[in-house]
Design a protein around this motif. Structure first.
Motif: not given
Length: 511
Positions: A441-446, A377-379, A398-404, A430-434
């Motif tokens: 599918x990420x989380x937050x504003x993006x 996840x690229x931020x 760069x802020x990279x969240x390693x979802x994998x 669930x898929x909602x990023x909480x």
């Protein structure tokens, strides 16, 4: 001739020395700026290249996972000149994507993204600003809302029927299922977003595949952004610019056709009788109602964004799903039993018939855990901030969240490398990023605005593929022979296309 060669080699040598000198100066300057900050831990860095050598030869999400095992859930890497913060734990992901969501709401810059998506004026790679908020809202309201996604049901049913018939025509033969799925998903996206006018679909697919691969490739200029001269020797940049010029011809023609239809009073171009997204963008462009005016290049960026996002994500997910199902006979047998029982005796099958397919939904959840469409996840940091642990994230890092890595962490998942849909049976994830160990599918504003569109385009066709066909691997191949590695790129696609044999299922006839 020898004199010319000697002269050429000497000039090349001088250029090399000049290049290294500039990089060393830049490296010393950037290091001196970071000395007063408490950066997260990381491996020792080398002069000039920093930590780039740690990622050579490895898929980034896998290489970063291995480094995080040694250096911790928040890690600092210097990739050339660029500070990169890597997040690999649920707790740190939550801290970054909630408390510091706004501070880290930008996207990283790269030459490839800038060229391919018209100076970052799409949705996915736009900076966090008024333009992004405006265009994201327009695209959600006009295309990606739950109401709109439901309205595309007839398109999904029609294209799924075409997919099933194409596969049935090759009954018992080896087929390239990946290519079939790509055609299917691109057709749905085209019809839903752009009506019937997208005649150059195959060419856009070619540009999409080639462009994404180039944009995600290694480009020295991206790692040394202050060295402007590197942009003039970037081979990737030249190839992308050439491809963009060809892409422009197609997208300009699509826009012109929409304008001509509007001028002739032909009404909306949308397949369902309403405006498609291009109609909407042209209307808003001409009305002057937008807070941030848009150009034709902005419209082209949105068109290409919708096409690539809608096609690439769904294709990747369905491709991995079918690969995992064939690789796990117990799971596919259980899924087919559920689907065939639910559809038994029905002459036509619509999307409402899929609502009670509980095990199918678990399979989709598990697939996104082990094969997230976007592994990293690229931020990018908009303003310096201090995160848990007292660590500083510098501006423009760069802020990279390693979802994998989060989806395969044994701290959160039992047997994380195994494909076990049952793990979600009594789960509230669930898929909602909480839930930050599971954010496909990420989380937050993006957060990904196309989630509903993607899920709708996965569930129904998957159910149909499982209902209508029995699937097996090519002769002489077993499940241990399947290559389950990802390709290099922005999305986590399979490295190899999936080739399978489909045999039509004949429901039992009641006596």
């Amino acid at each position: 001739m020898e004199t010319q060669l000697l002269s050429f080699n000497f000039i090349t040598f001088l250029f090399f020395i000049y290049f290294v000198t500039l990089l060393v100066k830049g490296w010393k300057k950037s290091n001196s700026l970071d000395k007063h900050k408490k950066l997260p831990p990381g491996p020792s860095e080398l002069p000039v290249i920093g930590h780039l050598h740690h990622l050579m030869g490895a898929l980034p999400h896998r290489g970063l996972r291995d480094l995080a095992k040694k250096y911790g859930p928040i890690m600092h890497l210097k990739l050339g000149e660029v500070s990169t913060i890597v997040i690999s734990s649920r707790e740190m992901a939550k801290n970054i994507l909630t408390a510091h969501d706004l501070a880290c709401a930008d996207r990283p810059e790269s030459i490839g993204m800038k060229i391919l998506w018209y100076n970052y004026t799409n949705i996915a790679f736009s900076p966090y600003n008024d333009y992004w908020r405006q265009m994201r809202k327009v695209c959600i309201v006009e295309l990606l809302s739950s109401k709109n996604v439901r309205s595309y049901s007839s398109i999904r049913i029609d294209e799924t029927s075409r997919l099933v018939n194409n596969i049935r025509s090759s009954s018992g033969q080896l087929i390239n299922l990946t290519d079939n799925i790509f055609t299917f998903t691109s057709s749905i996206t085209s019809r839903a977003a752009f009506g019937e006018l997208l005649r150059d679909q195959d060419t856009l697919i070619k540009f999409m595949k080639k462009g994404i691969a180039l944009a995600a490739g290694f480009d020295l200029a991206d790692f040394y952004p202050t060295r402007n001269f590197l942009q003039y020797v970037s081979w990737n940049k030249f190839k992308l610019l050439k491809m963009r010029r060809e892409q422009d011809l197609i997208l300009d023609r699509i826009i012109d056709e929409h304008k001509d239809n509007q001028a002739r009073g032909k009404g909306s171009n949308g397949e369902l009788g309403s405006e498609d997204i291009i109609d909407v963008l042209l209307r808003l462009q001409q009305s002057g109602e937008l807070d941030v005016p848009i150009t034709n290049d902005n419209i082209k960026a949105i068109i290409f964004d919708m096409f690539t996002g809608g096609t690439e994500t769904t294709t990747t997910a369905l491709d991995w799903l079918m690969a995992e199902l064939v690789r796990n006979p117990r799971v596919i047998a259980k899924a087919q039993a559920e689907v065939r029982q639910a559809f038994e005796g029905k002459k036509t099958i619509d999307e409402s018939d899929c609502q009670n397919l509980k095990y199918l939904k678990l399979i989709i959840k598990e697939n996104f855990r082990i094969h997230p469409v976007v592994p990293l996840l690229p931020r990018a940091c908009r303003e310096e901030c201090e995160v848990d642990g007292g660590y500083t994230i510098p501006v423009k890092a760069k802020v990279t969240v390693n979802i994998w890595a989060l989806g395969r962490d044994p701290e959160y998942w039992d047997e994380p490398e195994s494909f076990k849909p049952e793990r979600f049976e009594n789960s509230t994830l669930d898929f909602l990023g909480n839930n930050f160990e599971y954010i496909p599918f990420g989380s937050g504003r993006r957060f990904c605005p196309g989630m509903s569109f993607a899920l709708a385009n996965i569930e129904y066709p998957l159910a149909q593929l499982l209902y209508h066909f029995n699937w097996k691997l090519p002769p002489g191949m077993n499940t241990n022979d399947m290559d389950m590695i990802e390709a290099q790129g922005i999305s986590g696609t399979r490295k190899d296309n999936l080739h399978l044999i489909a045999t039509p299922y004949n429901p039992p006839v009641e006596g």
